[in-house]
Scaffold this active site. Structure first.
Site, short mmCIF file in Angstrom:
data_model
loop_
_atom_site.label_atom_id
_atom_site.label_comp_id
_atom_site.label_asym_id
_atom_site.label_seq_id
_atom_site.Cartn_x
_atom_site.Cartn_y
_atom_site.Cartn_z
N ASP A 302 1.21 -1.02 0.00
CA ASP A 302 -0.16 0.04 -0.09
C ASP A 302 0.92 1.13 -0.53
O ASP A 302 2.21 0.81 -0.12
CB ASP A 302 -0.75 0.28 1.09
CG ASP A 302 -2.51 0.97 0.61
OD1 ASP A 302 -2.30 1.82 0.13
OD2 ASP A 302 -3.32 0.67 2.10
C1 BGC Z 1 -5.38 2.84 0.49
C2 BGC Z 1 -5.55 2.12 -0.71
C3 BGC Z 1 -5.48 2.79 -1.99
C4 BGC Z 1 -4.48 3.44 -1.97
C5 BGC Z 1 -3.78 3.58 -3.44
C6 BGC Z 1 -3.58 4.30 0.38
O1 BGC Z 1 -3.47 5.72 0.91
O2 BGC Z 1 -5.02 2.60 1.72
O3 BGC Z 1 -6.66 1.98 -0.49
O4 BGC Z 1 -5.28 2.01 -2.79
O5 BGC Z 1 -3.60 4.37 -1.55
O6 BGC Z 1 -3.97 5.33 -3.17
#
Ligand code: BGC
Length: 768
Positions: A302
């Site tokens: 993530d």
């Molecule tokens: C979130 C994810 C997301 C990623 C990309 C993160 O802050 O936890 O759910 O897919 O960002 O945008």
């Protein structure tokens, strides 16, 4: 582990069928490409950077490219993946331009296409003018797998129209902590429901052949693996403490189902589980996902989560140590997302022998395999002209149908709903006239803060009610408003007086309360109660003596026990998306019937939280003798609850066997009759209760199957579930599956029947 047990585990693991069938031709291409790559190129494939490095939207609305950046990122560092929107959604034309430029440089400089990823989380979050579906929590409330699949397949189509081949969806974390700010991005508290809806979405997004993703399909990233959703503090990205049994039996289950449905990538939980940041948990990443399931997909971090290993989690002294831990645990691609020193540091680690070349090759293979499966080498940029249905009325209609089935009628005293034509309606509350609150986060922007013109052509609750009941009959006085420039829970000073005044001319007051949009850390919450202003608004409305219809438009269940008695009817519309206003108006007018069911337990008290599968010991009567120990569970409404304009009766619950052993499939049938006057849809749910479980305190009950059926008035249908006996197994304190000899109660509606397992089975494989 004894020698014999160990052998059994190894045999069963090596005999496991690969989650995605092997395609030898494709593998050959992967190997040929890998063989001609340098170490730098391989590391580049393991890197993902953010679009903000490449371009932004200028004050005149045009995209401004940052000189030299594409060259640095792709020519120099060979980066193989880019993600995200530049703060705000782009039109499909703009996406074609941006992704087109990236692919042109990628193909020219490294001969390998880039993979672009977007959070198209409830429809096309980041494609302006596209279709926005209900959020996942609402799709879960439909208990309709077809709707989950359809929403994903339309989203895939519209994402492909935007030249993007990969989404960070579906989200299948089990929502078992009520205040967590991402409750609504998931499919509720139950592992079976979450797994079924998640797998349906994987099939919708990807199509039926994960080795050859079709023209209208895209790759999924199932997230956030796993137990991200149960932070002890309730705050986003904070530690979770989960028993070994729950981890395997509940949290892993939806991921397993999604992988078995062909999911091509998985995104990792940002936080720690039982003290170990998931990004360095080799057991969960490599052993459980890749080895046990024989899964050859790709694991992506993530946002910045390798950096967080040293900056937040404090398990590494510096970035280089963090990279080593994460890559060795099984991470294949780092969502860096702003720095490329990751590439240099990882190269040093390989040269120093701290990360093996085998691990680098394995990760690179997984990225290349994904790109070949997506057909990106042959067609790096799909043509917008091939996607004429982008944002079509037909797609909006599918979103409306899903919204209709997602809304939950929780109370309807005196059958106040449906409202008759000609009823004079006062609409009030901060959610009454807001596209922002209907959609929630991940709508055009990350936090879903919309400017007034965005989605203006769609109807808010007030607008839809005015269209349906006639604008001369519907008035709107907000009473409470959100401060749209502040945090999601900031409200302006309330103005109650005009509400009481306007109520004089109304037959009914529709009070629309809940939450404004948010996601992730900005959505953290310290008090699950509905805001004081909004509760006061309900009291003021009730004091007028006019009947109240309370509409809950919220991402998580806010406690309303003190004001619930003031409402004659209550509808939880959760986050129904852009078509939600119209869907609600149709339901309130009786043009459609309610069929949504709660995908989580709705709490009554902030300090008495539970899930429907609480432990048997949490609900027991008074003990005999001097001390009157007892335990009781309270909730406002239970999991699976929801009313209809009609009534259903269950009869003749029967099973094909009264005694069973592992390997048997038990047929469970029940007759369901529509005993009311209108047609309606009913979700028939089958629960089981293990009456005694010797290796762990048994769950109160577990959902084992469901089927949604439609019945005309007076019609009866028989629903038959095929229940494999192994579904009644549980995971003991030792982390192993066991189906124990003894009695199991099966329940459908108010009917139940006890059947017996006659032989204990201990499973050698960690996945039965
Ligand atoms: C979130 C994810 C997301 C990623 C990309 C993160 O802050 O936890 O759910 O897919 O960002 O945008």
């Amino acid at each position: 582990m004894t020698g014999i047990a160990l052998m059994a585990t190894l045999v069963s693991a090596s005999a496991a069928v690969p989650a995605i069938p092997r395609d030898n031709k494709l593998e050959k291409k992967v190997e040929e490409t890998l063989a001609r790559m340098t170490l730098e190129e391989k590391i580049g494939q393991m890197t993902e950077l953010a679009i903000d490095l490449i371009c932004h939207r200028g004050p005149d609305g045009k995209l401004v490219y940052h000189p030299g950046m594409l060259d640095s990122i792709i020519s120099k560092y060979k980066v193989g993946s880019i993600l995200n929107a530049p703060q705000h959604s782009l039109t499909p034309e703009e996406w074609n331009e941006v992704i087109g430029k990236i692919q042109e440089v990628s193909m020219r400089e490294i001969g390998i296409p880039c993979i672009y990823g977007l959070d198209q989380n409830h429809g096309v979050t980041y494609s302006t003018g596209g279709t926005l579906f209900p959020q996942n929590i609402s799709l879960a409330a439909t208990f309709n797998r077809e709707l989950a699949k359809e929403s994903a397949s339309i989203t895939a189509y519209e994402t492909k129209a935007s030249a993007c081949p990969w989404t960070y969806s579906p989200t299948v974390d089990l929502v078992r902590v009520a205040s967590w700010p991402r409750v609504w991005e998931n499919f509720g508290e139950d592992p079976y429901l979450s797994g079924e809806m998640g797998a349906a979405q994987v099939r919708g997004f990807q199509g039926d052949n994960p080795n050859k993703i079709g023209k209208n399909n895209i790759a999924t990233s199932v997230k956030h693996y796993m137990a991200y959703s149960v932070p002890f503090s309730g705050k986003d990205r904070t530690p979770a403490y989960v028993s070994e049994a729950d981890l395997r039996e509940k949290h892993f289950e939806p991921y397993k189902k999604c992988i078995e449905a062909g999911a091509l990538t998985v995104m990792v939980n940002s936080a720690s589980v039982n003290g170990i940041p998931t990004h360095i948990n080799k057991r969960l990443l490599t052993d459980w996902l890749k080895d046990e399931l024989q899964w050859d997909g790709m694991i992506v971090t993530d946002w910045s989560d390798i950096n967080n290993l040293y900056s937040r989690e404090k398990v590494a002294r510096n970035k280089k140590e963090a990279i080593k831990m994460a890559i060795n645990a099984g991470i294949d691609m780092a969502m860096e997302p702003y720095q490329w020193d990751y590439c240099t540091l990882l190269k040093e680690l390989v040269e120093e022998g701290e990360v093996s070349m085998e691990r680098i090759d394995d990760a690179t293979r997984r990225v290349l395999r994904l790109k070949y499966r997506l057909g990106l080498f042959e067609n790096p940029v799909p043509q917008l002209k091939d996607y004429p249905e982008f944002g079509s009325a037909k797609n909006a209609e599918a979103a409306r149908r899903a919204a209709v089935e997602s809304m939950i009628l929780l109370k309807n005293d005196g059958d106040i709903l449906p409202l008759k034509k000609g009823t004079k309606i006062l609409v009030t509350g901060p959610n009454a006239n807001s596209m922002r609150s209907l959609n929630g986060g991940w709508t055009i922007t990350w936090q879903g803060k919309l400017s007034p013109e965005e989605l203006a052509e769609k109807n808010t609750i007030y607008e839809a009610l005015a269209n349906t009941f006639g604008s001369e009959n519907v008035s709107y006085v907000p009473g409470v408003t959100y401060n749209e420039n502040g945090g999601y829970n900031d409200e302006n000073a309330p103005d109650f007086e005009p509400v009481a005044e306007a109520a004089k001319n109304a037959d009914v007051i529709v009070v629309c309360v809940g939450e404004n949009s948010y996601t992730e850390t900005p959505g953290n919450l310290s008090d699950l109660n509905l805001s004081a202003n909004q509760k006061e608004l309900v009291r003021i409305a009730a004091a007028t003596g006019k009947p109240i219809v309370m509409i809950l438009n919220e991402g998580r269940a806010r406690v309303i026990s003190d004001i619930e008695p003031l409402a004659a009817a209550i509808v939880d519309i959760l986050l129904p998306g852009s078509e939600g206003g119209d869907a609600l108006a149709m339901l309130m007018a009786g043009e459609e019937n309610f069929s949504g069911r709660l995908p989580y337990t709705y709490p009554r008290d902030v300090n008495s939280l539970s899930t429907y599968d609480y432990k048997a010991s949490e609900q027991v009567g008074t003990m005999a003798g001097a001390y009157d120990y007892n335990a009781s569970i309270t909730n406002q409404w239970p999991f699976g609850y929801g009313l209809s304009y009609t009534t259903f009766e269950y009869g003749n619950l029967r099973t094909s066997k009264d005694k069973f052993v592992d390997g048997d499939v038990i047929s469970v049938s029940v007759d369901v009759t529509n005993t009311g006057n209108v047609a309606g849809k009913e979700t028939v749910m089958l629960y089981s209760t293990d009456l005694v479980a010797s290796r762990i305190v048994p769950d109160n009950r577990r959902l084992r199957a469901f089927e949604k059926i439609e019945l005309a008035p007076g019609q009866t249908r028989t629903v038959t579930f095929k229940l494999p006996a192994s579904e009644l197994a549980y995971v003991g304190h030792d982390g192993k599956w066991i189906l124990e000899e003894g009695d199991f109660r099966l329940t459908a509606g108010k009917l139940s029947k006890v059947i017996s397992c006659t032989q204990t089975k201990e499973y050698a494989s960690p996945n039965k």
